[in-house]
Design an enzyme around this catalytic site. Sequence first.
Site, short mmCIF file in Angstrom:
data_model
loop_
_atom_site.label_atom_id
_atom_site.label_comp_id
_atom_site.label_asym_id
_atom_site.label_seq_id
_atom_site.Cartn_x
_atom_site.Cartn_y
_atom_site.Cartn_z
N SER A 11 44.44 10.10 2.61
CA SER A 11 44.08 11.17 3.54
C SER A 11 44.84 11.11 4.86
O SER A 11 44.81 12.06 5.63
CB SER A 11 42.57 11.15 3.82
OG SER A 11 42.20 9.94 4.47
N TYR A 13 48.39 10.31 7.40
CA TYR A 13 49.73 10.89 7.46
C TYR A 13 50.68 10.22 6.46
O TYR A 13 51.45 10.90 5.78
CB TYR A 13 50.30 10.77 8.87
CG TYR A 13 49.59 11.63 9.90
CD1 TYR A 13 49.11 12.89 9.57
CD2 TYR A 13 49.42 11.18 11.20
CE1 TYR A 13 48.46 13.67 10.52
CE2 TYR A 13 48.78 11.96 12.16
CZ TYR A 13 48.31 13.20 11.81
OH TYR A 13 47.68 13.98 12.75
N CYS A 148 57.47 1.04 10.80
CA CYS A 148 58.49 2.05 11.10
C CYS A 148 59.47 1.58 12.17
O CYS A 148 60.69 1.67 11.98
CB CYS A 148 57.82 3.37 11.51
SG CYS A 148 56.61 3.22 12.85
N ASN A 309 59.40 8.20 11.20
CA ASN A 309 58.48 7.09 11.00
C ASN A 309 57.62 7.22 9.75
O ASN A 309 57.17 6.22 9.18
CB ASN A 309 57.56 6.94 12.22
CG ASN A 309 56.82 8.22 12.57
OD1 ASN A 309 57.45 9.21 12.95
ND2 ASN A 309 55.51 8.23 12.45
#
Length: 342
Positions: A11, A13, A148, A309
């Site tokens: 759920s 990003y 990232c 990212n």
Amino acid sequence: MTTTAAVIGGSGYIGGELVRLLLGHPEIDLTTVTSARLAGRPVDTAHPNLRGRTRLTFTDPAALSGADVLFVAAPHTETMALVPRLLDRGKVLLDLSGDFRLRDPLVYREHYGVEHAAPDLLESFTPGIPELYRDRLTGADRISVPGCMATAAILAVHPLAADGLIDGEVAVDARTGSSGSGARGGPGDAHAERSGAMRVFAPLRHRHQAEITQATGHPCRMTATGVEAVRGVQVLCRARLRDGAGPREVRDAYRRAYAAEPFVRIVAQRRGTFRLPDPKILAGSNFCDVGPVVDRGDGWVTAVGALDNLVKGGAGNAVQCLNIRMGWPEEFGLGFTGLHPV
């Protein structure tokens, strides 16, 4: 015959990017996307960009039956207790949290503030950095995808470290967009607080510095700043060149390291709007752009790195690692080149 895949923690990003990429992957059948909070609801309620692309609904994690490949996008410090219960649910497991990135449990405790719940598993994970560990990834069933900002810095510094061109520690000045805080960020991530701000949220000892040190062999000091962008990471990595090293040696090191890499581009031009790596033109793509600048006067080098990212800094890197593991072309599912202008 396609390979089945499940996204655990779908759920957020990163989970949404995994779903987006896997739906377009020619060898993958995405069968399950889990979320305890949204169980039973359509996946596109959390990821509206996927409307019309999938009819999947979120599955409660407790009902996960398994798949050939498991992508774990659960939070840091929670994943280490979850992973041991997942090892028999899939042949290949890729973890996108920070819980299995560091090999030393003492270093993990120092940077995450808790004891590691599964220290015996740390050595079993292969670092998910294709450019450094491609040979190991071909046979890896447990893969830990780096952070990232760590990915951008590692790829920016790697040619210098691999060729022995730098001495001492590396100073990393990183900046990141708001999506790096996740879909359920804190009060400081609200638009009213973030808009127009350049917030130094980690003036010292960001946890990614431990990953950079581990991968490059050089001590790292890292500062991180949140900027107004939604997507994107940019790092400036500064180090002292060893005696006798100059622009030619630096340029040759980058060419040797990345000439055959499909997702790393050397960007160091003398003129132009985007003459050094800039995440603005990388949104949605799996590219990491790197570019070194040598100060002829004082013997220092600044290596710039930039990426999205959520893609090369997360979901895309995981898909690239899986492609290597399965013997598929590395570009499968990762063909988007980014947009300009945006």
